[in-house]
Design a protein around this motif. Structure first.
Motif, PDB file in Angstrom:
ATOM      1  N   PRO A  78      26.845   6.670  10.347  1.00 35.19           N
ATOM      2  CA  PRO A  78      26.476   6.219   8.836  1.00 35.19           C
ATOM      3  C   PRO A  78      26.411   4.965   8.362  1.00 35.19           C
ATOM      4  CG  PRO A  78      28.292   6.812   9.111  1.00 35.19           C
ATOM      5  CD  PRO A  78      28.060   7.040  10.270  1.00 35.19           C
ATOM      6  N   ILE A  79      25.722   4.177   8.037  1.00 31.25           N
ATOM      7  CA  ILE A  79      25.496   2.245   7.551  1.00 31.25           C
ATOM      8  C   ILE A  79      25.170   2.161   6.266  1.00 31.25           C
ATOM      9  CG2 ILE A  79      24.752   0.114   8.213  1.00 31.25           C
ATOM     10  CD1 ILE A  79      24.448   1.086  11.033  1.00 31.25           C
ATOM     11  N   PHE A  80      25.535   1.542   5.547  1.00 30.80           N
ATOM     12  CA  PHE A  80      25.505   1.854   4.137  1.00 30.80           C
ATOM     13  C   PHE A  80      24.238   2.771   3.408  1.00 30.80           C
ATOM     14  CE2 PHE A  80      24.310  -2.549   5.521  1.00 30.80           C
ATOM     15  CZ  PHE A  80      25.492  -3.095   5.159  1.00 30.80           C
ATOM     16  N   GLY A  81      25.475   4.089   3.904  1.00 34.21           N
ATOM     17  CA  GLY A  81      25.141   5.710   2.674  1.00 34.21           C
ATOM     18  C   GLY A  81      24.260   5.868   3.797  1.00 34.21           C
ATOM     19  N   VAL A  82      23.371   5.335   4.926  1.00 32.65           N
ATOM     20  CA  VAL A  82      21.855   5.844   5.421  1.00 32.65           C
ATOM     21  C   VAL A  82      22.478   6.193   7.245  1.00 32.65           C
ATOM     22  CG1 VAL A  82      19.526   5.256   5.899  1.00 32.65           C
ATOM     23  CG2 VAL A  82      20.469   4.776   3.758  1.00 32.65           C
ATOM     24  N   ASN A  83      21.911   7.020   7.238  1.00 34.38           N
ATOM     25  CA  ASN A  83      22.718   7.481   8.715  1.00 34.38           C
ATOM     26  C   ASN A  83      21.714   7.075   9.697  1.00 34.38           C
ATOM     27  OD1 ASN A  83      24.881   9.192   8.152  1.00 34.38           O
ATOM     28  ND2 ASN A  83      22.993  11.329   7.830  1.00 34.38           N
ATOM     29  N   VAL A  84      22.185   6.181  10.890  1.00 40.94           N
ATOM     30  CA  VAL A  84      20.696   5.376  11.053  1.00 40.94           C
ATOM     31  C   VAL A  84      21.168   5.715  12.886  1.00 40.94           C
ATOM     32  CG1 VAL A  84      20.586   3.178  12.902  1.00 40.94           C
ATOM     33  CG2 VAL A  84      21.242   3.187   9.759  1.00 40.94           C
ATOM     34  N   GLU A  85      20.085   6.012  13.604  1.00 38.96           N
ATOM     35  CA  GLU A  85      20.163   6.446  15.124  1.00 38.96           C
ATOM     36  C   GLU A  85      20.774   5.679  15.939  1.00 38.96           C
ATOM     37  OE1 GLU A  85      19.533   8.969  16.230  1.00 38.96           O
ATOM     38  OE2 GLU A  85      18.428  10.678  14.831  1.00 38.96           O
ATOM     39  N   VAL A  87       0.808  -0.793   0.424  1.00 40.78           N
ATOM     40  CA  VAL A  87      -0.154   0.151   0.199  1.00 40.78           C
ATOM     41  C   VAL A  87       0.674   1.531  -0.144  1.00 40.78           C
ATOM     42  CG1 VAL A  87      -1.692  -0.984   1.032  1.00 40.78           C
ATOM     43  CG2 VAL A  87       0.295   0.815   2.165  1.00 40.78           C
ATOM     44  N   ALA A  88       2.311   1.836   0.414  1.00 40.44           N
ATOM     45  CA  ALA A  88       3.258   2.292   0.931  1.00 40.44           C
ATOM     46  C   ALA A  88       4.380   1.780   0.094  1.00 40.44           C
ATOM     47  CB  ALA A  88       3.559   2.839   1.932  1.00 40.44           C
ATOM     48  N   PRO A  89       4.353   2.243  -1.328  1.00 40.60           N
ATOM     49  CA  PRO A  89       5.856   1.967  -1.708  1.00 40.60           C
ATOM     50  C   PRO A  89       7.014   2.324  -1.156  1.00 40.60           C
ATOM     51  CG  PRO A  89       4.478   1.897  -3.607  1.00 40.60           C
ATOM     52  CD  PRO A  89       3.481   2.374  -2.481  1.00 40.60           C
ATOM     53  N   THR A  90       6.724   3.504  -0.964  1.00 41.25           N
ATOM     54  CA  THR A  90       8.053   4.511  -0.560  1.00 41.25           C
ATOM     55  C   THR A  90       8.568   3.615   1.107  1.00 41.25           C
ATOM     56  OG1 THR A  90       6.956   5.979   0.448  1.00 41.25           O
ATOM     57  CG2 THR A  90       7.716   6.526  -1.259  1.00 41.25           C
ATOM     58  N   PHE A  91       7.610   2.824   1.799  1.00 37.34           N
ATOM     59  CA  PHE A  91       7.749   1.949   2.562  1.00 37.34           C
ATOM     60  C   PHE A  91       9.489   0.763   3.230  1.00 37.34           C
ATOM     61  CE2 PHE A  91       7.410  -1.582   5.877  1.00 37.34           C
ATOM     62  CZ  PHE A  91       6.993  -0.806   6.822  1.00 37.34           C
ATOM     63  N   THR A  92       9.452   0.170   1.791  1.00 42.22           N
ATOM     64  CA  THR A  92      10.754  -0.485   1.838  1.00 42.22           C
ATOM     65  C   THR A  92      11.821   0.377   0.941  1.00 42.22           C
ATOM     66  OG1 THR A  92       9.801  -0.656  -0.951  1.00 42.22           O
ATOM     67  CG2 THR A  92       8.828  -2.611   0.793  1.00 42.22           C
ATOM     68  N   GLN A  93      12.138   1.749   0.462  1.00 45.33           N
ATOM     69  CA  GLN A  93      13.182   2.563   0.885  1.00 45.33           C
ATOM     70  C   GLN A  93      13.716   2.095   1.896  1.00 45.33           C
ATOM     71  OE1 GLN A  93      12.121   6.072  -0.902  1.00 45.33           O
ATOM     72  NE2 GLN A  93      11.525   5.637  -2.617  1.00 45.33           N
ATOM     73  N   ILE A  94      15.784   2.305   1.507  1.00 46.11           N
ATOM     74  CA  ILE A  94      16.149   1.614   2.875  1.00 46.11           C
ATOM     75  C   ILE A  94      16.096   3.169   4.047  1.00 46.11           C
ATOM     76  CG2 ILE A  94      18.458   3.732   1.520  1.00 46.11           C
ATOM     77  CD1 ILE A  94      19.975   1.481   2.574  1.00 46.11           C
ATOM     78  N   ASN A  95      16.143   4.299   3.347  1.00 43.70           N
ATOM     79  CA  ASN A  95      16.142   5.954   4.310  1.00 43.70           C
ATOM     80  C   ASN A  95      14.834   5.552   5.192  1.00 43.70           C
ATOM     81  OD1 ASN A  95      17.611   7.654   3.365  1.00 43.70           O
ATOM     82  ND2 ASN A  95      17.089   8.363   1.990  1.00 43.70           N
ATOM     83  N   SER A  96      13.766   5.017   4.809  1.00 40.30           N
ATOM     84  CA  SER A  96      12.323   4.655   4.946  1.00 40.30           C
ATOM     85  C   SER A  96      12.312   3.599   6.241  1.00 40.30           C
ATOM     86  CB  SER A  96      11.161   3.558   4.223  1.00 40.30           C
ATOM     87  OG  SER A  96      10.786   5.307   3.645  1.00 40.30           O
ATOM     88  N   ILE A  97      13.748   2.409   5.837  1.00 39.54           N
ATOM     89  CA  ILE A  97      13.291   1.132   6.471  1.00 39.54           C
ATOM     90  C   ILE A  97      14.002   1.532   8.133  1.00 39.54           C
ATOM     91  CG2 ILE A  97      14.320  -0.733   7.542  1.00 39.54           C
ATOM     92  CD1 ILE A  97      13.428  -1.719   4.488  1.00 39.54           C
ATOM     93  N   ALA A  98      15.338   2.613   7.937  1.00 39.66           N
ATOM     94  CA  ALA A  98      15.648   3.412   9.023  1.00 39.66           C
ATOM     95  C   ALA A  98      15.696   4.446   9.735  1.00 39.66           C
ATOM     96  CB  ALA A  98      17.420   4.278   8.434  1.00 39.66           C
ATOM     97  N   THR A  99      13.956   4.869   9.162  1.00 39.95           N
ATOM     98  CA  THR A  99      13.233   5.741   9.670  1.00 39.95           C
ATOM     99  C   THR A  99      12.664   4.748  10.962  1.00 39.95           C
ATOM    100  OG1 THR A  99      13.408   7.337   8.651  1.00 39.95           O
ATOM    101  CG2 THR A  99      11.359   7.507   9.592  1.00 39.95           C
ATOM    102  N   VAL A 100      12.104   4.016  10.208  1.00 36.81           N
ATOM    103  CA  VAL A 100      11.117   2.841  10.882  1.00 36.81           C
ATOM    104  C   VAL A 100      11.971   2.295  11.812  1.00 36.81           C
ATOM    105  CG1 VAL A 100       9.971   0.193  10.492  1.00 36.81           C
ATOM    106  CG2 VAL A 100       9.720   1.981   9.097  1.00 36.81           C
ATOM    107  N   LEU A 101      12.889   1.845  11.846  1.00 36.12           N
ATOM    108  CA  LEU A 101      13.941   0.968  12.897  1.00 36.12           C
ATOM    109  C   LEU A 101      14.250   2.001  14.206  1.00 36.12           C
ATOM    110  CD1 LEU A 101      16.961  -1.008  10.939  1.00 36.12           C
ATOM    111  CD2 LEU A 101      14.833  -2.286  12.094  1.00 36.12           C
ATOM    112  N   TYR A 102      14.563   3.059  13.641  1.00 38.68           N
ATOM    113  CA  TYR A 102      14.659   4.542  15.102  1.00 38.68           C
ATOM    114  C   TYR A 102      13.477   4.357  15.554  1.00 38.68           C
ATOM    115  CZ  TYR A 102      14.912   8.927  17.275  1.00 38.68           C
ATOM    116  OH  TYR A 102      14.491   9.841  18.634  1.00 38.68           O
TER     117      TYR A 102
END
Length: 346
Positions: free
Chosen positions: A184-191, A44-59
């Motif tokens: 920075p992990i795999f090019g994405v800032n992870v909290e 229902v939300a394709p952007t959900f699987t993007q790596i930046n989105s996943i980092a936000t979900v994990l935070y």
């Protein structure tokens, strides 16, 4: 003529199949729920699987998951803590107000916050043992007292409902690098809270599965009197579990303080239910004696996916609590059904 009888297998030494063992794991229901939630929002939300989105979900999941670790262990030990939400804020306020009022190095305040958080946990556990009252009552009283202390002391010292900024005090930047850094992990800032969350889950799982302390936790949660009869240190175990919750509250409280520089004294109310929900979704029984830290982590992950997934799907966020309640109900039912079937096949 003698009758030849077939040899019988002693059910006490029977071995369970690997599938039965896997299905009987406390976190099985949560795993099914997590996969379903991920697949749903991926559609229902394709952007959900993007790596930046996943980092936000994990935070988002880590801010629940850190506390869910301590709460899960406590629930396995047969107890509840309704003061966890405000305890997070209390530890942050202690560190902030102490550092600001005495104009001392921030790290001194951080240490005082840890002492306060562990002290609250110790008092909760000690009162539980001495009074024999349900932990529900003990920690509800603590919740109310901390709520009042948070507001009253903050107004008395800082003159408002939020703590004064301590960003100009010595040690602030180094403390922020420890508690609120972005890696920075795999090019994405992870909290950094995501890392702390994973480490806490790993340590808690090791304690539960590989140490005698883990055996004590399951024992006191299953039957406190029987545990005491076989030599389990029930008092030390239960007090230690409450102090473990306090430690988790301190970790999250320090993150909140150094991520936002100030702390709102009225925050935290209601978050205790989110931590309990994560543990229950993860397979921890309300009656104690059963559950896992991994399950609590998966429950927190479900929370993070639901919270951010609704945003990415551009739905009205008012529906979040309904979705969370539905996931709690479904995951609990699935976990119960899977556990019963696994026991029947064993």
């Amino acid at each position: 003529m003698a009758t030849i009888t077939a040899p019988t297998t002693d059910e006490r030494i029977g071995r369970k199949s690997p599938i039965s063992v896997f299905l009987a794991r406390p976190e099985m229901g949560a795993i099914v729920g997590a996969l379903a939630v991920f697949a749903f929002f991926a559609v229902v939300a394709p952007t959900f699987t993007q790596i930046n989105s996943i980092a936000t979900v994990l935070y988002g999941a880590s801010t629940i998951g850190i506390m869910a670790v301590g709460v899960s262990l406590l629930m396995i030990g047969g107890e509840f803590d309704l003061s966890t939400g405000v305890a997070v804020i209390s530890s942050a306020l202690t560190a902030s107000l102490f550092s600001w009022y005495f104009a001392t190095n921030v790290w001194v305040g951080v240490l005082m916050g840890l002492v306060f958080a562990l002290g609250v946990g110790f008092v909760n556990g000690w009162l539980l043992i001495k009074t024999k009252l349900p932990s529900f009552i003990i920690t509800l009283a603590t919740f109310l007292m901390l709520t009042g202390i948070n507001l009253g002391v903050t107004r008395l010292i800082g003159g408002g409902v939020s703590s004064p900024s301590i960003s100009d005090l010595d040690g602030f930047e180094s403390a922020k690098a420890i508690f609120a850094a972005k890696l920075p992990i795999f090019g994405v800032n992870v909290e950094i809270t995501v890392i702390y969350w994973i480490v806490l889950v790993a340590v808690a799982t090791w304690i539960l599965m590989r140490t005698k302390v883990g055996n004590w936790i399951f024992a006191v949660g299953g039957d406190e009197n029987a545990a005491r009869a076989v030599g389990v240190p029930v008092t030390a175990t239960k007090i230690g579990l409450f102090m473990g919750v306090g430690f988790c509250a301190w970790v999250l409280g320090m993150h909140n303080l150094f991520a936002f520089n100030v702390v709102q004294s009225g925050e935290g109310v209601g978050n205790e239910f989110l931590y309990i929900i994560a543990a229950v979704i993860g397979g921890c029984l309300l009656t104690g004696g059963y559950g896992s830290a991994i399950g609590g982590a998966i429950g927190a992950l479900i929370f993070g996916m639901a919270n951010k997934g609704i945003v990415y799907a551009q739905w009205n966020p008012d529906w979040f609590k309904f979705f969370l309640g539905l996931m709690l109900l479904l995951a609990t039912i699935v976990n119960l059904v899977v556990k019963k079937r696994a026991e029947q096949k064993a």
